[in-house]
Design an enzyme around this catalytic site. Structure first.
Site, short mmCIF file in Angstrom:
data_model
loop_
_atom_site.label_atom_id
_atom_site.label_comp_id
_atom_site.label_asym_id
_atom_site.label_seq_id
_atom_site.Cartn_x
_atom_site.Cartn_y
_atom_site.Cartn_z
NE ARG A 21 25.91 59.02 53.10
CZ ARG A 21 25.78 58.61 54.34
NH1 ARG A 21 25.19 59.36 55.24
NH2 ARG A 21 26.22 57.40 54.69
CE LYS A 248 16.18 55.54 63.51
NZ LYS A 248 17.51 55.12 63.92
#
Ligand code: PLP
Length: 412
Positions: A21, A248
């Site tokens: 990643r 979010k």
């Protein structure tokens, strides 16, 4: 043991597999979202368009939210100064929990430092303390729920994903008076499909189960006030515990649960992940409340998001770029190979200034690696044109398969 060698070898294996990643170093720019500055090295910075943010509605830069936070930091300072029990419950926490209870039509709500902690500590506490409890958990539930179930040490039954018949068979096999929790999500974040919530409510009522619904990818975005899919479907009063995030669509950080007074009081009094940690700074609570209150009153962002999503899905379908079909705001573009997925997103970034993160195992099953696109109200027509043309060019360059059919299932 040679610890360094062990760590290095593990990382080398990740790199071989193409799923090492790399975090994109981004500088978000206020009033310019979803454009951000991407730094790829010393003195190397370029503007990119972010297409994979979970700041779904751009509330992370909203004027009213910023104003509330500026005011709060000047009035209350920075940190909360303690755990919730010892000096850390500020009036902003009280007001935020009232707003969350109102949002979901519940008697009470409880705020945690993240949605992850909310799931982990609530489920582990319920499973541990409800006598003889069994937790029925959807196969695709988020890691935070899986870990909560595991740490509870309660018996666990995995349910076939979004399959009411399977859930009913498994519920019916359990003694009616045994404590059971039915744990599932509304919008599943990687495939973008939506649970049959009303069906689960009916089963829970028939078989005496407690319903636990993760609405993390739906709060702010669905329902007349942004209460989530359960609100949209008119069933939120039938859900015992609704869990959500402030991180979010609300553009902040933190998580919560909402439910009856007794449920919330029970978790407040017994969940270690709530009790033994410093409360969120009041400035975060103030900003989150401003964001929630804005989205309760305004449909503008939700409508624009839906419009952008529909456009992107339609345009990609016209080019036969394989999108996993779903009824939500998430646009998963299937690549199916970790290394290629990484190369595709690298090229989108380097050649087209488009930032999308490759989604690889263990977030999704191997062979279903994908690009997860999240169009939002602030993506312009020009940005969409550019995204679609760029994906088309990259598909061509890599010779990736096209598909006339929408991809209905990717279960590995
Ligand atoms: C992101 C996520 C969480 C965790 O929420 P955070 O506030 O980011 O910790 C929980 N459940 C699901 C389904 C998520 O995608």
């Amino acid at each position: 043991m040679d610890y360094e060698a062990y760590f290095s070898k593990s990382i080398a294996a990740l790199k071989d597999e193409g799923r090492y990643r790399v975090f994109a170093d981004l500088e978000r720019q206020v009033d310019n979202f979803p454009t951000a500055l991407h730094r790829s090295g010393p003195n190397q910075a370029r503007e990119v368009t972010v297409w994979c943010s979970n700041d779904y509605l751009g509330m992370g830069q909203h004027k009213a939210v910023r104003a509330a936070m500026h005011e709060a930091i000047e009035r209350f300072g920075t940190g909360a100064g303690g755990t919730r029990n010892i000096a850390g419950t500020t009036h902003e926490h009280v007001l935020l929990e009232e707003a969350l209870a109102t949002l979901h039509g519940k008697e009470a709500a409880l705020v945690f430092t993240s949605g992850y902690v909310a799931n982990e500590t609530t489920l582990s506490t319920l499973g541990r303390l409800l006598p003889g409890c069994v937790i029925l958990s959807d196969a695709l539930n988020h890691n935070s729920m899986i870990e909560g179930v595991r740490h509870s040490r309660a018996e666990k039954i995995i349910l076939k994903h979004n399959d009411l018949a399977d859930a009913e068979a498994k519920l019916a096999a359990l003694p009616k008076d045994r404590a059971k929790i039915l744990a599932f999500e509304s919008v599943y974040s990687m495939d973008g499909d939506i649970a049959p919530i009303e069906g689960y409510c009916e089963l829970a009522e028939k078989y005496g189960a407690l319903t636990y619904l993760d609405e993390v990818h739906a709060v702010g975005m669905y329902g007349g006030q942004g209460g989530g899919v359960a609100q949209r479907d008119g069933v939120q009063h039938r859900i015992d515990i609704i869990q959500g995030t402030l991180g979010k669509a609300f553009g902040m950080v933190g998580g919560y649960i909402a439910g009856s007074k007794a449920t919330i009081d029970f978790i407040r009094s017994s969940a270690p992940g709530f009790i033994f940690t410093t409360a969120l700074p009041p400035v975060i609570a103030a900003g989150a409340r401003a964001s929630i209150e804005h989205l309760m009153a305004s449909n503008k962002e939700r409508a624009a998001q839906q419009d952008r999503v529909a456009q992107v899905k339609r345009r990609l379908a016209e080019l036969e770029i394989p999108v996993i079909a779903n009824p939500s705001h998430i646009v998963p573009v299937l690549v199916g190979d970790a290394a290629i997925c990484k190369q595709v997103t690298d090229k989108l970034l380097s050649d087209f200034n488009i930032y999308v993160q490759p989604i690889n195992y263990p977030t999704v099953p191997r062979g279903t690696e994908r690009i997860r696109i999240t169009p939002g109200p602030l993506h312009t027509d020009e940005m969409i044109d550019h995204l679609v043309a760029s994906l088309d060019a990259v598909w061509e360059a890599f010779g990736l398969p096209r598909s006339r059919e929408a991809i209905v299932t990717v279960a590995a």
